[in-house]
Each structure stands twice: as structure tokens, then as C-alpha cells.
Design a protein around this motif. Structure first.
Motif, mmCIF file in Angstrom:
data_model
loop_
_atom_site.group_PDB
_atom_site.id
_atom_site.type_symbol
_atom_site.label_atom_id
_atom_site.label_comp_id
_atom_site.label_asym_id
_atom_site.label_seq_id
_atom_site.Cartn_x
_atom_site.Cartn_y
_atom_site.Cartn_z
ATOM 1 N N LEU A 1 24.545 62.414 -34.525
ATOM 2 C CA LEU A 1 25.275 61.417 -33.748
ATOM 3 C C LEU A 1 26.643 61.108 -34.349
ATOM 4 O O LEU A 1 27.449 60.421 -33.732
ATOM 5 N N GLY A 2 26.900 61.607 -35.538
ATOM 6 C CA GLY A 2 28.161 61.340 -36.197
ATOM 7 C C GLY A 2 27.986 61.323 -37.697
ATOM 8 O O GLY A 2 26.897 61.551 -38.227
ATOM 9 N N PRO B 1 9.815 64.060 -21.842
ATOM 10 C CA PRO B 1 10.974 64.006 -20.935
ATOM 11 C C PRO B 1 11.757 62.699 -21.023
ATOM 12 O O PRO B 1 12.984 62.703 -20.980
ATOM 13 N N VAL B 2 11.053 61.571 -21.167
ATOM 14 C CA VAL B 2 11.743 60.280 -21.241
ATOM 15 C C VAL B 2 12.576 60.179 -22.512
ATOM 16 O O VAL B 2 13.756 59.813 -22.488
ATOM 17 N N LEU B 3 11.968 60.512 -23.654
ATOM 18 C CA LEU B 3 12.704 60.437 -24.919
ATOM 19 C C LEU B 3 13.829 61.459 -24.965
ATOM 20 O O LEU B 3 14.900 61.201 -25.526
ATOM 21 N N ASP B 4 13.604 62.629 -24.371
ATOM 22 C CA ASP B 4 14.649 63.647 -24.351
ATOM 23 C C ASP B 4 15.857 63.160 -23.551
ATOM 24 O O ASP B 4 17.010 63.392 -23.954
ATOM 25 N N ARG B 5 15.608 62.447 -22.458
ATOM 26 C CA ARG B 5 16.705 61.913 -21.647
ATOM 27 C C ARG B 5 17.495 60.867 -22.445
ATOM 28 O O ARG B 5 18.728 60.850 -22.420
ATOM 29 N N ARG C 1 19.547 62.726 -25.183
ATOM 30 C CA ARG C 1 20.747 63.390 -24.662
ATOM 31 C C ARG C 1 21.816 62.374 -24.263
ATOM 32 O O ARG C 1 23.015 62.618 -24.433
ATOM 33 N N GLY C 2 21.373 61.242 -23.749
ATOM 34 C CA GLY C 2 22.327 60.201 -23.402
ATOM 35 C C GLY C 2 23.060 59.666 -24.620
ATOM 36 O O GLY C 2 24.278 59.428 -24.578
ATOM 37 N N LEU C 3 22.335 59.461 -25.716
ATOM 38 C CA LEU C 3 22.974 59.019 -26.954
ATOM 39 C C LEU C 3 23.970 60.048 -27.455
ATOM 40 O O LEU C 3 25.077 59.703 -27.908
ATOM 41 N N ARG C 4 23.593 61.307 -27.380
ATOM 42 C CA ARG C 4 24.516 62.363 -27.828
ATOM 43 C C ARG C 4 25.790 62.381 -27.003
ATOM 44 O O ARG C 4 26.896 62.564 -27.534
ATOM 45 N N ASP D 1 28.939 61.699 -29.181
ATOM 46 C CA ASP D 1 29.560 62.980 -29.529
ATOM 47 C C ASP D 1 29.756 63.838 -28.275
ATOM 48 O O ASP D 1 29.152 64.893 -28.120
ATOM 49 N N PRO D 2 30.596 63.396 -27.350
ATOM 50 C CA PRO D 2 30.745 64.122 -26.082
ATOM 51 C C PRO D 2 31.330 65.520 -26.238
ATOM 52 O O PRO D 2 31.125 66.376 -25.376
ATOM 53 N N HIS D 3 32.051 65.771 -27.330
ATOM 54 C CA HIS D 3 32.673 67.081 -27.539
ATOM 55 C C HIS D 3 31.798 68.033 -28.366
ATOM 56 O O HIS D 3 32.217 69.152 -28.652
ATOM 57 N N GLY D 4 30.624 67.573 -28.766
ATOM 58 C CA GLY D 4 29.732 68.445 -29.534
ATOM 59 C C GLY D 4 30.248 68.776 -30.915
ATOM 60 O O GLY D 4 29.956 69.849 -31.455
ATOM 61 N N VAL D 5 30.985 67.856 -31.524
ATOM 62 C CA VAL D 5 31.560 68.120 -32.849
ATOM 63 C C VAL D 5 30.471 68.273 -33.903
ATOM 64 O O VAL D 5 30.585 69.107 -34.809
ATOM 65 N N PHE D 6 29.411 67.475 -33.800
ATOM 66 C CA PHE D 6 28.408 67.470 -34.854
ATOM 67 C C PHE D 6 27.195 68.339 -34.551
ATOM 68 O O PHE D 6 26.061 68.003 -34.858
#
Length: 366
Positions: free
Chosen positions: A157-158, A337-341, A344-347, A351-356
Motif C-alpha cells: 500500500l506504500g 470475493p468480498v475481501l478481495d474487492r 483491490r479498492g485499497l490498492r 497506489d493507483p499507478h502500481g508503484v509498489f
């Protein structure tokens, strides 16, 4: 902003602009743990130092690159400690790596996990923004406690830059008792003791080379409480020096059990009341946390059976150390599925650019 932090912020900003993945790294003592991470190494060690320490308030604020050994040495001068006993594995580990990995030692079942002692954190996200969550007191959160999410996130997450931790006084008394028993009897005893007013702190059961099982129980607390518990429970009392060395070896996985044979090491988390797991052909577990954490040495072909047995008893299994990198089970249990959603939302937010690097494929550590 000091020069070390400014340089790291600029590097993250450039990585976001160029879509260059980065991999945060402290002392590298836990590089073996978790999914393989792509990206250029981003060292946290320049972010070192104790920001503030208030022994009377039981709070310390530390920069992420500070050596864990330095922090523990400072706490020891005031008769205090990190009660969750973070595993060190080797020298050189950092405080940021400790929180990012989210791993706890033998006392976890009684003292709580890393996240339970994390009061606040400063994070450099994938947009090169410095964000601060929590604070330096226990009741400091209204709404979602983001700082606890960072414990065990393995830097996805950073980059942690600073953390505030709750510390506790070292217990005035300690004793370790040994009981000869098999695994089923050990679990029964631990469940029974857990319902009594006893100063239980840590436990471990293992089977020796001779096939005989031994349960070690560590008691910590007031002198009168520990002595009364020893008289009540019986067992063989171990010498203080031998017991301390044994618990340290267990905490850091230097115990010979962890290095017997070239097998994968599995970490199984189940309810404390779960029975002995039926795993034909797999050697008996090393059992910690009053039954809630069980370690197995298994071949690659046995890994799926370990994971299935954990699921069958309401738990999950993590491939903690693989003997070889290829052809193995996934490291982490797949998320629902719930936790995965949510994950992914937190990511996307942090980190919208996928830096980490890529997202974890499963659960974080407990």
C-alpha cells in the motif's frame, strides 16, 4: 522535510510518472517471506532514528528504517519491551519491516499482534503523498483504522516512513514449565488452562527425536501470580537461562526444529480449540499460541493437504518458506470475493499507478 525523506519522495514521484515499480526494503531479513515482488529496491534504512519516546506514557515513535535491535535496546534501558516479541530471523531487521511483515512471536496469543500495538503510522503512498494515520494514544481513531491495515501489508500500500507503537513494562516474574504429553493432550491442557485465571504468556509443543512430545508453558506476571500458578500446575520447572535461550530460538526460528530436512515450512492458523489435524505422512506439527499457530514441514506434494486441513477446521495456511522457488502452492490463501474487492479498492486508492508492485494474492499475517 529532511533530505533523506525528500529524496525518497522524489523517487516515488518519478516512479509514478514513469510507471516504474519499486520494492521497499529494510534490512532484508524477511526477503524469503511472501510473494515475489518485482521492482527496483527502495531502501528505507536512511529513514532512521527515534522520533520520540515517552516511557511514562508507554509510547515510542520511530522512523521506519531504524534497526529493530536499536529500538529494543532503548526500551530495555527503561525496563520496557515490545510485548508481541517480533521475530528477527537475523540481525539487521528494521522497525518498518517488522510492521510491514506483521509477524509476531511466542507471546502473540496473550499479548496481541503487531497491529494491536500500532498506534499510528506515516505512509508515503504511490502518488508520493505523505499520509498520517492514528496517533500516539490508544483511543485515537474515528472510523476506519488504516494504520492497522498497514501491519502485514508487506509494503503493497506504500512505504512506511514512521510508526508509533505501544510498549509495555517487562514482567516482574517469569517461569517455564515442561509437561510430557502428546499433541492431543497438550491441546486439551491448553484449552483447560485458558479458562482459568493464570498468567499464561506463551506455549509450544513439539515432538522430539525420540518420538516423545513435550509441552512448554511460559508464565509471566506478578511474582505472586507466577509462583502460585507454578504450584497449581505442576510440571518440571526449567532453569531461567535455559528457558530464555529456548524461547529466543523459537522466536527467531533458530530452533533446530525449523531446520530439520529440506522441506517447505507451512504456517497454519486455526482456532485454538481445533483438534490435531489429520495429515497422513506429514511429521507432527510444532504448536504455538496455545494451539492457534501450527508449523508443519511438508514436501511439495503434501502442501495442498496441509492447506485443505486448515480450511476444514476454519483456518488458513501460508507457505512461509519454500525449499525451492518453482512448482509450489500459492504462498497465501486466496481471499474471499468480498475481501478481495476491499483489497483491490485499497490498492487503487493508495497506489493507483502500481508503484509498489503487484497486490498480494491472499491474506496478510495474523
Amino acid at each position: 522535510m529532511d533530505p533523506a525523506l525528500r529524496q525518497i519522495v522524489e523517487r516515488v514521484r518519478a516512479a509514478a510518472a514513469d510507471a516504474t515499480p519499486l520494492r521497499p526494503r529494510g534490512g532484508g531479513t524477511k526477503d524469503f517471506y511472501g510473494d515475489a515482488r518485482a521492482g527496483e529496491v527502495l531502501e528505507t534504512t536512511p529513514l532512521a532514528g527515534i522520533s520520540s519516546y515517552e516511557p511514562s506514557e508507554l509510547v515510542v515513535t520511530v522512523r521506519a528504517g531504524t534497526p529493530l535491535a536499536e529500538l529494543e535496546a532503548l526500551l530495555a534501558t527503561e525496563g520496557q519491551c515490545l510485548a508481541f516479541e517480533p521475530p528477527r530471523f537475523a540481525s539487521g531487521g528494521t522497525v518498518g519491516g517488522m510492521v510491514a511483515a506483521g509477524l509476531s512471536g511466542p507471546a502473540r496469543a496473550s499479548a496481541g499482534a503487531v497491529r494491536d500495538h500500532l498506534l499510528g503510522a506515516e505512509l508515503l503512498n504511490g502518488k508520493a503523498e505523505l499520509l498520517r494515520f492514528g496517533g500516539t494514544v490508544m483511543k485515537n481513531v474515528a472510523g476506519y483504522d488504516v494504520s492497522r491495515v498497514l501491519a502485514g501489508a508487506l509494503g503493497t500500500l506504500g512505504l512506511l516512513t514512521e510508526v508509533s507503537l505501544k510498549v509495555l513494562p517487562v514482567a516482574p516474574a517469569e517461569a517455564t514449565l515442561a509437561f510430557a504429553c502428546n499433541q492431543a493432550d497438550a491441546l486439551r491442557l491448553l484449552n483447560a488452562w485458558g479458562g482459568q485465571p493464570l498468567p499464561l504468556n506463551a506455549s509450544v509443543w513439539r515432538e522430539g527425536d525420540d518420538g516423545a512430545g513435550v509441552l512448554l508453558l511460559r508464565l509471566r506476571g506478578a511474582v505472586a501470580a507466577v509462583e502460585a500458578a507454578c504450584a497449581h500446575l505442576g510440571g518440571e520447572r526449567r532453569s531461567a537461562a535455559a528457558a530464555a535461550a529456548g524461547w529466543q530460538a523459537l522466536r527467531d526460528q533458530q530452533d533446530p526444529w525449523f531446520h530439520a530436512g529440506a522441506h517447505d515450512l507451512w504456517r497454519v492458523s486455526v482456532p485454538q480449540t481445533a483438534p490435531v489435524l489429520a495429515l497422513p505422512g506429514v511429521a507432527p506439527a510444532l504448536v504455538e499460541w496455545h494451539g492457534a499457530q501450527r508449523w508443519y514441514r511438508a514436501t511439495a506434494a503434501q502442501g495442498s493437504a496441509v492447506r485443505a486441513a486448515a480450511r476444514a477446521h476454519g483456518g488458513h495456511a501460508t507457505l512461509f518458506r519454500a525449499a525451492a522457488p518453482a512448482g509450489r502452492e500459492p504462498v497465501f490463501e486466496p481471499l474471499s470475493p468480498v475481501l478481495d474487492r476491499i483489497h483491490r479498492g485499497l490498492r487503487r486508492e493508495f497506489d493507483p499507478h502500481g508503484v509498489f508492485g503487484h497486490a498480494l494474492a491472499g491474506q496478510t499475517s495474523a
